[in-house]
Design a protein around this motif. Sequence first.
Motif, mmCIF file in Angstrom:
data_model
loop_
_atom_site.group_PDB
_atom_site.id
_atom_site.type_symbol
_atom_site.label_atom_id
_atom_site.label_comp_id
_atom_site.label_asym_id
_atom_site.label_seq_id
_atom_site.Cartn_x
_atom_site.Cartn_y
_atom_site.Cartn_z
ATOM 1 N N GLY A 1 0.849 -1.186 0.000
ATOM 2 C CA GLY A 1 0.000 0.000 0.000
ATOM 3 C C GLY A 1 0.881 1.231 0.000
ATOM 4 O O GLY A 1 1.996 1.214 0.543
ATOM 5 N N LEU A 2 0.421 2.315 -0.620
ATOM 6 C CA LEU A 2 1.216 3.527 -0.730
ATOM 7 C C LEU A 2 0.376 4.752 -0.409
ATOM 8 O O LEU A 2 -0.777 4.845 -0.828
ATOM 9 N N SER A 3 0.985 5.671 0.332
ATOM 10 C CA SER A 3 0.365 6.953 0.653
ATOM 11 C C SER A 3 1.387 8.048 0.434
ATOM 12 O O SER A 3 2.558 7.897 0.798
ATOM 13 N N TYR A 4 0.953 9.140 -0.167
ATOM 14 C CA TYR A 4 1.795 10.317 -0.364
ATOM 15 C C TYR A 4 1.428 11.380 0.655
ATOM 16 O O TYR A 4 0.247 11.642 0.890
ATOM 17 N N MET A 5 2.454 12.011 1.237
ATOM 18 C CA MET A 5 2.281 13.198 2.071
ATOM 19 C C MET A 5 3.409 14.162 1.701
ATOM 20 O O MET A 5 4.344 14.379 2.465
ATOM 21 N N LEU A 6 3.319 14.731 0.503
ATOM 22 C CA LEU A 6 4.403 15.555 -0.017
ATOM 23 C C LEU A 6 4.499 16.927 0.635
ATOM 24 O O LEU A 6 5.483 17.634 0.434
ATOM 25 N N VAL A 7 3.504 17.304 1.428
ATOM 26 C CA VAL A 7 3.542 18.574 2.158
ATOM 27 C C VAL A 7 4.128 18.343 3.554
ATOM 28 O O VAL A 7 4.533 19.271 4.219
ATOM 29 N N GLY A 8 4.189 17.103 3.987
ATOM 30 C CA GLY A 8 4.703 16.775 5.312
ATOM 31 C C GLY A 8 3.568 16.526 6.289
ATOM 32 O O GLY A 8 2.387 16.494 5.925
ATOM 33 N N ASP A 9 3.939 16.338 7.537
ATOM 34 C CA ASP A 9 2.984 15.995 8.579
ATOM 35 C C ASP A 9 3.328 16.756 9.846
ATOM 36 O O ASP A 9 4.431 17.278 9.989
#
Length: 187
Positions: A110-118
């Motif tokens: 499974g893949l999730s993107y968080m290119l803005v950060g957390d």
Amino acid sequence: MYFRILLSLSLLFTVPLFGAHHESSKKAEYSEKQIIEIAMSAAPSNVSLGATIIDSKGKTLRKGSNGWTCMPGTPPNENVNPMCVDKAWQKWLKAFMDQTPYNSEDESFGLSYMLVGDQAVDNDDPFNTDRSKGTWVAEGPHLMILLPESLMNNLPTNPYSGGPYVMFKGTDFVHVMVPLETTKPLN
């Protein structure tokens, strides 16, 4: 506390996003167009352009065609830390919200993107809100990968060791974090 995402065959089920352990931020009023732009900022355009877009309450703002779902962020900070998730992550998020077991051995990938950060979270305990204990990390742009936990044994759990690391090891919500920038300690 948590928001719900409605998904079925057309991506209708309820999902929260880490609301239990994220910090609050000031709420602002955003237009639907701005919310869509925030949600789409979480992933490359070849993912987000075809993704279903939902708001922080789970309302579908735009129907997608590629199986991905992008959202603007997690309550109570509704338009901070946007993410785009595939179908495996949608299952993970539902289990997280319901606080029901999620078995990583049942998913191949499974893949999730968080290119803005957390925002800052405890790398050890998915539900810890006490910053005086645990290993807290505020990750910049990153990917999150679901794999069978048995394949994560050789990865570090220290988010500051450099490169990919395991988050929430030993819990039902274990996954691999892949920083796209150097992870810097919070202190």
